[in-house]
Design a protein around this motif. Structure first.
Motif, PDB file in Angstrom:
ATOM      1  N   HIS A  45      -1.732   0.846  -7.027  1.00  0.00           N
ATOM      2  CA  HIS A  45      -2.224   2.166  -7.427  1.00  0.00           C
ATOM      3  C   HIS A  45      -2.403   3.057  -6.201  1.00  0.00           C
ATOM      4  CE1 HIS A  45      -2.581   0.652 -11.371  1.00  0.00           C
ATOM      5  NE2 HIS A  45      -3.544  -0.197 -11.104  1.00  0.00           N
ATOM      6  N   ILE A  46      -2.869   2.446  -5.112  1.00  0.00           N
ATOM      7  CA  ILE A  46      -3.029   3.241  -3.885  1.00  0.00           C
ATOM      8  C   ILE A  46      -1.658   3.736  -3.428  1.00  0.00           C
ATOM      9  CG2 ILE A  46      -3.650   3.136  -1.445  1.00  0.00           C
ATOM     10  CD1 ILE A  46      -5.986   1.465  -2.091  1.00  0.00           C
ATOM     11  N   LEU A  85       0.810  -1.220   0.000  1.00  0.00           N
ATOM     12  CA  LEU A  85       0.000   0.000   0.000  1.00  0.00           C
ATOM     13  C   LEU A  85       0.843   1.269   0.000  1.00  0.00           C
ATOM     14  CD1 LEU A  85      -2.916  -0.859   2.474  1.00  0.00           C
ATOM     15  CD2 LEU A  85      -3.030  -0.672  -0.004  1.00  0.00           C
ATOM     16  N   ALA A 115       0.826   4.541  -5.268  1.00  0.00           N
ATOM     17  CA  ALA A 115       1.184   5.718  -6.068  1.00  0.00           C
ATOM     18  C   ALA A 115       0.434   6.943  -5.545  1.00  0.00           C
ATOM     19  CB  ALA A 115       0.837   5.464  -7.533  1.00  0.00           C
ATOM     20  N   ARG A 116      -0.833   6.757  -5.235  1.00  0.00           N
ATOM     21  CA  ARG A 116      -1.642   7.881  -4.759  1.00  0.00           C
ATOM     22  C   ARG A 116      -1.111   8.394  -3.414  1.00  0.00           C
ATOM     23  NH1 ARG A 116      -7.951   8.004  -5.583  1.00  0.00           N
ATOM     24  NH2 ARG A 116      -7.913  10.218  -5.944  1.00  0.00           N
ATOM     25  N   ILE A 117      -0.808   7.469  -2.521  1.00  0.00           N
ATOM     26  CA  ILE A 117      -0.344   7.880  -1.192  1.00  0.00           C
ATOM     27  C   ILE A 117       1.024   8.573  -1.283  1.00  0.00           C
ATOM     28  CG2 ILE A 117       0.449   6.984   1.048  1.00  0.00           C
ATOM     29  CD1 ILE A 117      -1.905   5.026   0.930  1.00  0.00           C
ATOM     30  N   ASN A 118       1.839   8.127  -2.254  1.00  0.00           N
ATOM     31  CA  ASN A 118       3.172   8.713  -2.386  1.00  0.00           C
ATOM     32  C   ASN A 118       3.164  10.176  -2.809  1.00  0.00           C
ATOM     33  OD1 ASN A 118       5.982   7.157  -2.273  1.00  0.00           O
ATOM     34  ND2 ASN A 118       4.311   5.699  -2.459  1.00  0.00           N
ATOM     35  N   ILE A 119       2.072  10.641  -3.370  1.00  0.00           N
ATOM     36  CA  ILE A 119       2.076  12.058  -3.748  1.00  0.00           C
ATOM     37  C   ILE A 119       1.377  12.917  -2.689  1.00  0.00           C
ATOM     38  CG2 ILE A 119       2.208  11.545  -6.233  1.00  0.00           C
ATOM     39  CD1 ILE A 119      -0.808  13.297  -5.301  1.00  0.00           C
ATOM     40  N   THR A 120       0.991  12.304  -1.585  1.00  0.00           N
ATOM     41  CA  THR A 120       0.395  13.079  -0.486  1.00  0.00           C
ATOM     42  C   THR A 120       1.518  13.506   0.479  1.00  0.00           C
ATOM     43  OG1 THR A 120       0.078  11.246   1.062  1.00  0.00           O
ATOM     44  CG2 THR A 120      -1.632  11.557  -0.608  1.00  0.00           C
ATOM     45  N   PRO A 121       1.215  14.407   1.394  1.00  0.00           N
ATOM     46  CA  PRO A 121       2.262  14.834   2.330  1.00  0.00           C
ATOM     47  C   PRO A 121       2.590  13.775   3.397  1.00  0.00           C
ATOM     48  CG  PRO A 121       0.429  16.415   2.270  1.00  0.00           C
ATOM     49  CD  PRO A 121      -0.024  15.199   1.562  1.00  0.00           C
ATOM     50  N   LEU A 122       1.920  12.638   3.350  1.00  0.00           N
ATOM     51  CA  LEU A 122       2.169  11.594   4.360  1.00  0.00           C
ATOM     52  C   LEU A 122       3.552  10.986   4.160  1.00  0.00           C
ATOM     53  CD1 LEU A 122       0.909   9.691   6.609  1.00  0.00           C
ATOM     54  CD2 LEU A 122       0.406   8.131   4.742  1.00  0.00           C
ATOM     55  N   ALA A 169       4.696   2.843  -4.578  1.00  0.00           N
ATOM     56  CA  ALA A 169       4.043   3.309  -5.811  1.00  0.00           C
ATOM     57  C   ALA A 169       4.199   2.307  -6.946  1.00  0.00           C
ATOM     58  CB  ALA A 169       4.618   4.651  -6.219  1.00  0.00           C
ATOM     59  N   LYS A 214       6.336   8.194   4.272  1.00  0.00           N
ATOM     60  CA  LYS A 214       6.255   6.754   4.021  1.00  0.00           C
ATOM     61  C   LYS A 214       6.377   5.919   5.303  1.00  0.00           C
ATOM     62  CE  LYS A 214       8.038   4.606  -0.128  1.00  0.00           C
ATOM     63  NZ  LYS A 214       9.204   4.502  -0.983  1.00  0.00           N
ATOM     64  N   ILE A 271       6.676   2.331 -12.821  1.00  0.00           N
ATOM     65  CA  ILE A 271       5.500   2.094 -11.953  1.00  0.00           C
ATOM     66  C   ILE A 271       4.615   1.084 -12.640  1.00  0.00           C
ATOM     67  CG2 ILE A 271       3.446   3.118 -10.940  1.00  0.00           C
ATOM     68  CD1 ILE A 271       4.900   5.676 -10.564  1.00  0.00           C
TER      69      ILE A 271
END
Lengths: 310, 351
Positions: free
Chosen positions: B181-182, B174, B184-191, B177, B193, B351
């Motif tokens: 797919h999730i 999860l 990849a989505r999470i990797n572009i958030t400020p969260l 990336a 890793k 990816i």
């Protein structure tokens, strides 16, 4: 400038996915990244977002170099990926709340944003549904809600209407216009030229990893020699008459598509009048006749020698 | 901290509602324990009183056998013996040369053989048979056999304690990336890793420990098997099994780009093979490995857990606790470090 991409090169071994790709996005605009499947649109976006490494070039977002740990830049970005990327075992509301919560700490503000996003994509009646229970179109809407709930300044929408029914597509396209009106800058990738024409203020046409041309749709159409097309269905026409027709002023070419003849004119005045006079003079009988301006497909065709949907 | 808590809640919900997790971590161990119980209940519930034994009249050891409580001695001729053995009226027949004749093998026959062996040894040592120790508890043999079955249950618990492996696979896929797919989505958030991954590990440990608890309660209350007499060290080994499993899952998840199903199969194959070596399918395997390749038993994490559970709870020995706990911790650190080498990249070639 919100996004500036200079000479981006991305290689996968022998394959060049991005070949000195350039792009600039101004604040408040909807920029369309238009090109056939596999031309490098998603790769370009992933490189801009620092998800993918690249071999050469520069990427600036909000005036700063984009890096994987540029968390303050990421805070202002929303992504709606091409694939539906949500948690299958979280409900619609939980999904939107989870992704919104990665940007918005304040519980009350987040609740409002989540409600607004769900309302915006029309999933109010489905908040307790799991994604697997949603239709393809509704899933896409959820995918959008997860990307925009935190009200980002810059939104990347990567082919959000692929495999979506007409109703959901219209809903999505109107929603994108709405987001732009609310102040978001939007980068919209698509291979549907009608969508690009309808939505985008400026368009970058891509093929084989290169940016072929960019500009407003009017500017792009002005770049090609065909300025007008007249489509006619004759009951009968001889080869001699056709070759005489080709000799009319400003006629570039005549193509046959089934029963229809597509007569292409370069820029000039009274092209249609002159054609009608020719038809009257030759006593040709036609069942259908209409004039149309060139489309982005004509632009793409003239630039690459192939149809956009090839 | 707040972000970590939110991630734990949502990852926990996502995992707990996942059918794969519920099946492999919660249902499968219960089904397996039920299966083992049914398969071995014959041995576990065997009645060892009054083992019928035949002996020829005048055999000098007859009076010794008659003094042993668990034996019921019948004086019969050799010809009669064969018939009675076939009819299963006696479990074994001892002839004049102290040879044991049986019609089939089993625990009763093993007990008779053990008794006979001791008498033979006394003869070889020229010790008078009057000195025979009637206090020797041959039922220990039965306990020994039953304990071998307990090994199976300890191996099962050891195996499922490592089933955090499935949650580990999910957690890492999860956040990568290039794996989902999730991701990849999470990797572009400020969260960050590591924040997501730590939450994933906490969730994996918590939910798998919960699943282990359910299994132990099932074994105790539904199967009526008392496996745990000591809690502190037993819990330590179950926890370390969880840590090891989760770390293994993270490594399996991060080290390759196979599908989720294939990764789950890799996890199952690994844990099942280690459990097989630890004696889960047959205690004999464990006995053979302990005899022929003791080092293998010493380094197999499932063996370490099951052996320690056995020693702590049945033998009351904590001698190998420190060594086992250190080794399991070391394994977990190595697995996590190896995983880090795979996931440290902050962007991806593809990816």
């Amino acid at each position: 400038m919100v996004v500036k991409v200079r000479n981006l090169v991305k290689r996968y071994k022998e394959l060049i996915a991005l070949d000195h790709f350039n792009m600039e996005v101004e604040e408040g605009e909807i920029l369309g990244l238009l090109g056939p499947n596999g031309c490098g649109k998603t790769t370009a976006i992933n490189c801009i977002l620092s998800l993918l490494s690249f071999d050469k070039g520069e990427v600036e977002v909000f005036g700063r170099k984009m890096t994987p740990d540029a968390y303050d830049i990421k805070q202002k970005i929303g992504l709606v990926p091409q694939e539906v990327s949500v948690f299958e075992n979280l409900t619609v509301r939980e999904n939107v709340d989870y992704f919104c919560g990665l940007y918005v700490d304040d519980k009350h503000l987040r609740r409002r944003y989540v409600d607004e996003a769900i309302e915006f994509v029309g999933l109010k009646d489905y908040v307790k549904f799991y994604p697997k229970k949603l239709s393809g179109g509704l899933k896409r809407r959820l995918n959008i809600a997860c990307g925009i709930a935190h009200k980002p300044k810059l939104i990347f929408l990567d082919e959000p209407t692929v495999a979506v029914d007409a109703q959901s597509r219209n809903f999505i396209l109107n929603g994108i216009k709405e987001l732009n009106k609310e102040g978001s800058t939007i980068i919209y990738t698509t291979h549907y030229l009608e969508e690009a024409e309808m939505l985008c203020k400026r368009i970058v046409i891509m093929d084989n990893g290169k940016d072929l041309v960019s500009g407003s749709k009017e500017e792009l159409k002005a770049m090609i020699t065909t300025s007008e097309k007249v489509v006619v269905s004759f009951t009968s026409i001889s080869d001699e008459e056709l070759s005489e027709m080709k000799g009319l002023p400003h006629v570039i070419d005549i193509e046959r598509d089934g029963e229809e003849y597509i007569i292409k004119f370069e820029s000039g005045i009274n092209n249609l009048t002159k054609l009608l006079e020719f038809i009257k003079e030759k006593e040709l009988i036609y069942t259908k006749l209409h004039s149309q301006l060139p489309t982005l497909n004509d632009v793409f065709l003239e630039l690459t020698g192939k149809e956009l949907r090839d | 901290m707040k972000s970590l808590f939110r991630n734990c809640i949502y990852q926990g919900k996502n995992l707990f509602r996942d059918f794969g997790f519920v099946f492999w971590s919660l249902l499968y161990p219960i089904i397996l324990s039920g299966f083992f119980y049914v398969a071995f209940s014959g041995i576990m519930n065997m009645d060892f009183k009054d083992i019928d034994i035949g002996i020829e009249e005048g055999n000098p050891i007859q009076y010794i056998l008659e003094e042993i409580d668990i034996l019921k001695v019948h004086t019969i001729s050799r010809d009669q013996a064969e018939e009675k053995l076939i009819d299963e009226e006696i479990k074994g027949f001892i002839d004049g040369d102290l040879n044991l004749i049986v019609n089939k093998s089993g625990i009763n026959q093993t007990i008779i053989k053990e008794i006979l062996e001791q008498i033979r040894q006394m003869e070889r040592l020229n010790r008078p048979l009057e000195n025979y120790d009637f206090q020797v508890d041959y039922i220990l043999n039965k306990n020994q056999e039953a304990n071998m079955i307990v090994i199976i249950f300890y191996s099962l618990i050891a195996m499922v304690s490592t089933y955090g492996v499935f949650a580990g696979i999910v957690a890492v896929s999860l956040i990568q990336a290039n794996l989902s797919h999730i991701g990849a989505r999470i990797n572009i958030t400020p969260l960050k890793k590591y924040n997501f991954l730590i939450a994933g590990v906490i969730v994996a440990l918590a939910l798998n420990l919960f699943a282990n608890g359910v299994l132990i309660l099932f074994i105790k209350h539904a199967l009526k098997l008392q496996l745990f007499n000591e809690i502190k060290y037993s819990s330590l080994f179950i926890f370390l099994g969880n840590l090891l499993g989760t770390s293994l899952g993270i490594l399996i998840g991060a080290s390759n780009r196979k599908s989720h199903g294939v990764k789950n199969l890799m996890a199952i194959a690994t844990t099942l093979f280690l459990s097989f070596l630890a004696g889960m399918m047959s205690p004999d395997i464990k006995v053979i490995i302990d005899k022929k390749m003791p080092i293998l038993g010493g380094i197999n994490p499932i063996s370490i857990i099951s052996n320690n559970l056995y020693r702590i709870n049945l033998l009351g020995s904590t001698k190998s606790v420190r060594e086992g706990a250190l080794l399991l911790t070391l394994y977990s650190i190595l697995l996590l470090f190896s995983s880090y080498m795979f996931i440290r990249g902050r962007n991806y070639d593809s990816i």
